[in-house]
Design a protein around this motif. Structure first.
Motif, mmCIF file in Angstrom:
data_model
loop_
_atom_site.group_PDB
_atom_site.id
_atom_site.type_symbol
_atom_site.label_atom_id
_atom_site.label_comp_id
_atom_site.label_asym_id
_atom_site.label_seq_id
_atom_site.Cartn_x
_atom_site.Cartn_y
_atom_site.Cartn_z
ATOM 1 N N UNK A 1 10.829 12.937 8.438
ATOM 2 C CA UNK A 1 11.201 11.743 7.688
ATOM 3 C C UNK A 1 10.122 10.683 7.858
ATOM 4 N N UNK A 2 9.555 10.261 6.752
ATOM 5 C CA UNK A 2 8.557 9.194 6.785
ATOM 6 C C UNK A 2 9.254 7.875 6.488
ATOM 7 N N UNK B 1 -3.263 17.988 14.996
ATOM 8 C CA UNK B 1 -3.568 16.569 15.139
ATOM 9 C C UNK B 1 -3.039 15.886 13.878
ATOM 10 N N UNK B 2 -2.241 14.848 14.065
ATOM 11 C CA UNK B 2 -1.620 14.142 12.949
ATOM 12 C C UNK B 2 -2.354 12.821 12.702
ATOM 13 N N UNK B 3 -2.645 12.575 11.431
ATOM 14 C CA UNK B 3 -3.377 11.379 11.024
ATOM 15 C C UNK B 3 -2.554 10.569 10.030
ATOM 16 N N UNK B 4 -2.634 9.255 10.124
ATOM 17 C CA UNK B 4 -2.103 8.426 9.057
ATOM 18 C C UNK B 4 -3.271 7.977 8.186
ATOM 19 N N UNK B 5 -2.959 7.716 6.921
ATOM 20 C CA UNK B 5 -4.009 7.404 5.967
ATOM 21 C C UNK B 5 -3.535 6.343 4.981
ATOM 22 N N UNK C 1 0.801 -1.217 0.000
ATOM 23 C CA UNK C 1 0.000 0.000 0.000
ATOM 24 C C UNK C 1 0.831 1.263 0.000
ATOM 25 N N UNK C 2 0.201 2.340 -0.451
ATOM 26 C CA UNK C 2 0.745 3.681 -0.312
ATOM 27 C C UNK C 2 0.110 4.309 0.926
ATOM 28 N N UNK C 3 0.945 4.927 1.752
ATOM 29 C CA UNK C 3 0.484 5.512 3.008
ATOM 30 C C UNK C 3 0.942 6.964 3.093
ATOM 31 N N UNK D 1 3.210 14.133 4.275
ATOM 32 C CA UNK D 1 4.225 13.280 3.674
ATOM 33 C C UNK D 1 3.597 11.960 3.287
ATOM 34 N N UNK D 2 4.160 11.318 2.262
ATOM 35 C CA UNK D 2 3.663 10.030 1.836
ATOM 36 C C UNK D 2 4.795 9.104 1.431
ATOM 37 N N UNK D 3 4.485 7.804 1.437
ATOM 38 C CA UNK D 3 5.465 6.795 1.049
ATOM 39 C C UNK D 3 4.773 5.753 0.187
ATOM 40 N N UNK D 4 5.323 5.541 -1.005
ATOM 41 C CA UNK D 4 4.781 4.544 -1.911
ATOM 42 C C UNK D 4 5.177 3.153 -1.430
ATOM 43 N N UNK D 5 4.510 2.149 -1.943
ATOM 44 C CA UNK D 5 4.782 0.786 -1.498
ATOM 45 C C UNK D 5 6.204 0.372 -1.810
ATOM 46 N N UNK D 6 6.817 0.977 -2.815
ATOM 47 C CA UNK D 6 8.190 0.655 -3.154
ATOM 48 C C UNK D 6 9.210 1.371 -2.277
ATOM 49 N N UNK D 7 8.724 2.307 -1.431
ATOM 50 C CA UNK D 7 9.604 3.012 -0.509
ATOM 51 C C UNK D 7 9.923 4.440 -0.894
#
Length: 125
Positions: free
Chosen positions: A67-68, A91-95, A31-33, A48-54
């Motif tokens: 840094x994610x 407030x910080x959320x992950x998605x 997943x992408x998060x 910030x986001x991170x693709x499944x490949x990193x």
């Protein structure tokens, strides 16, 4: 799907904090998060986001300070926050992104189907 953030706290300007997001109910490694935040009286802002490949992407406001990362063996997403400023208070959320190709669109919040409950970060002296 369950996303549970933790690690929020009160920290002084210039300090550091590491947020965690424990994920369950889906194949985390595929997943992408992303992390997003909502400051008092303001709208939701992608951070910030991170693709499944990193591959990682950052908003200009946090680039060089945040840094994610992800640990697929622990199904956990992280956000290391350094050189914190009062304007980082939120407030910080992950998605979790939906099952579609969002290459180049990682910062668009409409691409995220699941959200955690959030964790409060306050930067103040």
């Amino acid at each position: 799907v369950q996303l549970v953030e933790s690690g929020g706290a009160l920290v002084q300007p210039g300090g550091s904090l590491k947020l965690s997001c424990a994920a369950s109910g889906f194949t985390f490694s595929s997943t992408t998060m992303s992390w997003a935040r909502q400051a008092p009286g303001k709208g939701l802002e992608w951070v910030s986001g991170i693709y499944r490949g990193g591959t990682t992407v950052y908003a200009n406001s946090v680039k060089g300070r945040f840094t994610i990362s992800r640990d697929n063996s622990k199904n956990t997403l992280y956000l290391q926050m350094d050189s914190l400023k009062p304007e980082d208070t939120a407030v910080y959320y992950c998605a979790l992104a939906g099952p579609r190709n969002i290459v180049g669109l990682i910062s668009q919040l409409s691409n995220y189907d699941y959200w955690g409950q959030g964790t409060q970060v306050t930067v103040s002296s």
